[in-house]
Scaffold this motif. Structure first.
Motif, short mmCIF file in Angstrom:
data_model
loop_
_atom_site.label_atom_id
_atom_site.label_comp_id
_atom_site.label_asym_id
_atom_site.label_seq_id
_atom_site.Cartn_x
_atom_site.Cartn_y
_atom_site.Cartn_z
N ALA A 34 0.81 -1.22 0.00
CA ALA A 34 0.00 0.00 0.00
C ALA A 34 0.84 1.27 0.00
CB ALA A 34 -0.96 0.00 1.18
N HIS A 37 2.05 1.87 -3.54
CA HIS A 37 0.87 2.22 -4.33
C HIS A 37 0.48 3.67 -4.06
CE1 HIS A 37 -3.53 2.67 -4.72
NE2 HIS A 37 -3.35 2.00 -5.85
N SER A 38 0.45 4.07 -2.80
CA SER A 38 0.07 5.43 -2.44
C SER A 38 1.05 6.45 -3.00
CB SER A 38 -0.01 5.58 -0.92
OG SER A 38 -1.07 4.82 -0.42
N ARG A 39 2.33 6.14 -2.96
CA ARG A 39 3.34 7.05 -3.50
C ARG A 39 3.15 7.22 -5.00
NH1 ARG A 39 7.40 7.41 -6.53
NH2 ARG A 39 7.53 5.19 -6.98
N ALA A 42 -0.10 9.15 -5.74
CA ALA A 42 0.05 10.57 -5.41
C ALA A 42 0.84 11.31 -6.49
CB ALA A 42 0.70 10.74 -4.05
#
Length: 93
Positions: A34, A37-39, A42
């Motif tokens: 996660a 994925h978030s990086r 974003a």
């Protein structure tokens, strides 16, 4: 009551598809995936926001085709890779 929306032209549709490509990336397979994925999301969403702001502010002086090309270049620099996806785990079960 609102009527049917006006049809979108080709360059506008391509621009909108590129925005969707930027933010519609595969979901992470596990909580461990996660963070990456978030990086990635974003970064890609940030590039999309810049392109949208330019278009909406009338600053995309070279038109939607150019800003679409520019955005695709930025997305190529931040591919939706580097983490395991739900699709990866589904294909191994």
């Amino acid at each position: 009551m609102m009527g049917a929306p006006a049809p979108l032209d080709g360059p506008t549709l391509e621009f909108l598809q590129t925005i969707l490509d930027a933010i519609d990336i595969p979901a992470p397979a596990t909580p461990d995936d996660a963070a990456e994925h978030s990086r990635v999301l974003a970064d890609r969403a940030g590039h999309a926001a810049v392109a949208l702001r330019d278009v909406l502010a009338g600053a995309a002086q070279f038109g939607p085709g150019w800003i679409t090309y520019y955005l695709r270049d930025r997305l190529d620099e931040t591919p939706a890779t580097g983490y395991r996806t739900l699709d990866d785990t589904a294909s191994t079960t």
